[in-house]
Scaffold this active site. Structure first.
Site, PDB file in Angstrom:
ATOM      1  CD  GLN A 152      -2.237 -11.490  -4.114  1.00  0.00           C
ATOM      2  OE1 GLN A 152      -1.926 -12.634  -4.108  1.00  0.00           O
ATOM      3  NE2 GLN A 152      -2.935 -10.907  -3.342  1.00  0.00           N
ATOM      4  CG  HIS A 198       1.487  -9.353   4.376  1.00  0.00           C
ATOM      5  ND1 HIS A 198       0.074  -9.920   4.427  1.00  0.00           N
ATOM      6  CD2 HIS A 198       1.307  -7.990   3.883  1.00  0.00           C
ATOM      7  CE1 HIS A 198      -0.546  -8.753   3.869  1.00  0.00           C
ATOM      8  NE2 HIS A 198       0.290  -7.708   3.613  1.00  0.00           N
ATOM      9  CB  THR A 250      -1.047  -0.028   1.219  1.00  0.00           C
ATOM     10  OG1 THR A 250      -1.919  -1.106   1.167  1.00  0.00           O
ATOM     11  CG2 THR A 250      -1.799   1.324   1.242  1.00  0.00           C
ATOM     12  CB  CYS A 256     -10.877  -3.465   0.596  1.00  0.00           C
ATOM     13  SG  CYS A 256      -9.018  -3.803   0.870  1.00  0.00           S
TER      14      CYS A 256
HETATM   15  C1  PLP Z   1      -2.157  -7.330  -0.297  1.00  0.00           C
HETATM   16  C2  PLP Z   1      -1.993  -6.497  -1.448  1.00  0.00           C
HETATM   17  C3  PLP Z   1      -1.763  -5.041  -1.209  1.00  0.00           C
HETATM   18  C4  PLP Z   1      -1.733  -4.300  -0.083  1.00  0.00           C
HETATM   19  O1  PLP Z   1      -0.528  -4.594   0.580  1.00  0.00           O
HETATM   20  P1  PLP Z   1      -0.052  -4.222   2.172  1.00  0.00           P
HETATM   21  O2  PLP Z   1       1.238  -4.816   2.300  1.00  0.00           O
HETATM   22  O3  PLP Z   1      -1.145  -4.936   3.057  1.00  0.00           O
HETATM   23  O4  PLP Z   1      -0.047  -2.992   2.285  1.00  0.00           O
HETATM   24  C5  PLP Z   1      -1.735  -4.191  -2.385  1.00  0.00           C
HETATM   25  N1  PLP Z   1      -1.681  -4.795  -3.680  1.00  0.00           N
HETATM   26  C6  PLP Z   1      -2.181  -6.104  -3.903  1.00  0.00           C
HETATM   27  C7  PLP Z   1      -2.213  -6.667  -5.064  1.00  0.00           C
HETATM   28  C8  PLP Z   1      -2.321  -6.971  -2.771  1.00  0.00           C
HETATM   29  O5  PLP Z   1      -2.660  -8.412  -2.986  1.00  0.00           O
END
Ligand code: PLP
Length: 406
Positions: free
Chosen positions: A179, A201, A72, A326
């Protein structure tokens, strides 16, 4: 009761090896990497090593890697930094299937009158049509931002094709690759992107650590003020244990890929095949294979609510997601599902299952059995009469299900 975690596109279990690598940077080498004494230098060395490892894993140089708090933040830094650096460029292009952290940036810019936003065309599998980029791109286009693989429907984009068009027009290409990192091998130079966002993560690393890749000579205007860490791109004391964990998780993901990938692919295919055996279902996104994010499937169960399926599976110990994390807490249907042509009620009846290297055969069998039972129960409860419903289907929806029945 069995517990089955099939929400790995939202977050993953950290591997013990990763925790082990991180531990000393909490308990022993806990200095600030900017400090000039031994504990500071130890932390700095660990940070440098993590940066070098990550760079090597993605075909980049260490100077092109900036640590952030997650994907993010990387998305926000990249887009805002580029816009502030190039105030004369008033147009941006994104795909209609972006993560909220890109989608909401450009929506706000548009609302505030800062830029004009154009959306690329995607096909019914969620794959961007490069020709639509050719049509939309202009002299004042600042950046094209396209998610590498959809977190909802798994479609993988051909970034190379998009980068060629961007280069012809001297436009920046950014990708949100949260991803795909550690799931498909990638090389920044081959992809031809100027900026890319990652986190740890989603690939068995820790939460709260991310990376922004910035191609050499791509300049961002400072968005945060502070000390000079990360060349000023991201001031603030770095998350040293996080960076070490990120590098370790990525190393392990690539090291073991030949071993776990065939198993994930096989289990994903098995899950998809068996769930699609249930009446009135459809797979959203590309077929399980080359063009789909490994381990991701997304299925519409017609005539029932995704939230209800999710809750009932939860009671059986099966953890899945309805749409994206979300949108799943609101009643607005997933913009990703509606942009590939699903009706609102179809989008509401969709469930994402995301597997990982830790998923087992027994877990998949249990999930199939529980899903079948839940779907049957819910359809019985809603006095499900497919014949009557189908008269009200849109023409497009009818084609979906007819195609499946053929
Ligand atoms: C999980 C995700 C995010 C957000 O990532 P964070 O590390 O939780 O801020 C952004 N873009 C995609 C495609 C995601 O899968």
């Amino acid at each position: 009761m069995m517990e089955v975690y099939l929400d790995n596109n939202d977050s993953t279990k950290m591997l013990p090896e990763v925790l082990e690598a991180m531990m000393p940077y909490f308990t022993e080498s806990y200095g600030n990497p900017a400090s000039l004494h031994k504990l500071g230098l130890d932390a700095e060395t660990a940070l440098d090593e993590a940066r070098a490892t990550i760079a090597e894993c993605i075909g980049a140089m260490p100077q092109e890697i900036y640590f952030t708090s997650g994907a993010t933040e990387s998305n926000n830094l990249a887009l805002n930094g580029l816009r502030l650096q190039h105030p004369g460029k008033k147009h941006v292009i994104v795909s209609p299937i972006e993560h909220a952290s890109i989608r909401n940036i450009v929506k706000r810019w548009e609302k505030e009158g800062l830029v004009e936003v154009s959306y690329l065309k995607v096909d019914e599998d969620g794959i961007v049509d490069p020709e639509s980029l050719r049509e939309l791109i202009r002299d004042d286009t600042l950046v094209v931002s396209v998610i590498h693989a959809s977190n909802e429907i798994g479609s993988i984009q051909d970034l190379r094709a998009l980068s060629e068009i961007c280069n012809e027009h001297k436009t920046f290409l950014h990708t949100d690759a949260a991803q795909t990192l550690g799931k498909i091998p990638m090389n920044m130079k081959e992809l031809g992107v100027h900026a890319a966002s990652f986190n740890a993560h989603k690939m068995h690393g820790p939460k709260g650590i991310g990376v922004l890749y910035l191609k050499k000579r791509t300049k961002l205007r400072r968005f945060f003020e502070g000390s000079p860490q990360e060349e000023g791109v991201r001031p603030g004391t770095q998350n040293v244990p996080g960076a070490v964990g990120f590098a370790k998780a990525l190393e392990i993901a690539l090291r073991d890929m030949d071993e776990y990938r065939p198993r994930i692919d096989e289990l994903t295919k098995k899950l998809a095949d068996q769930l699609l055996g249930i009446e009135y279902t459809r797979l959203n996104g590309p077929e399980v294979g080359e063009k789909r994010l490994p381990g991701n499937i997304n299925i519409t169960y017609r005539y029932i609510e995704g939230e209800a399926i999710l809750m009932m599976l939860n009671m059986k110990g099966v953890y899945v997601s309805s749409g994206s994390a979300c949108s799943s807490r609101s009643l607005v249907p997933s913009h990703v599902l509606t942009s590939i042509g699903l009706l609102h009620e179809e989008a509401h009846g969709s469930i994402r299952y995301s597997l990982s290297r830790l998923t087992t055969d027994e877990e998949i069998e249990y999930t199939v059995a529980q899903t079948k039972e839940v779907v049957q129960k819910l359809r019985a409860m809603t006095a499900f009469v497919p014949e009557k419903h189908s008269e009200r289907e849109s023409e497009k929806a009818q084609t979906f299900y007819r195609k499946k029945a053929d």
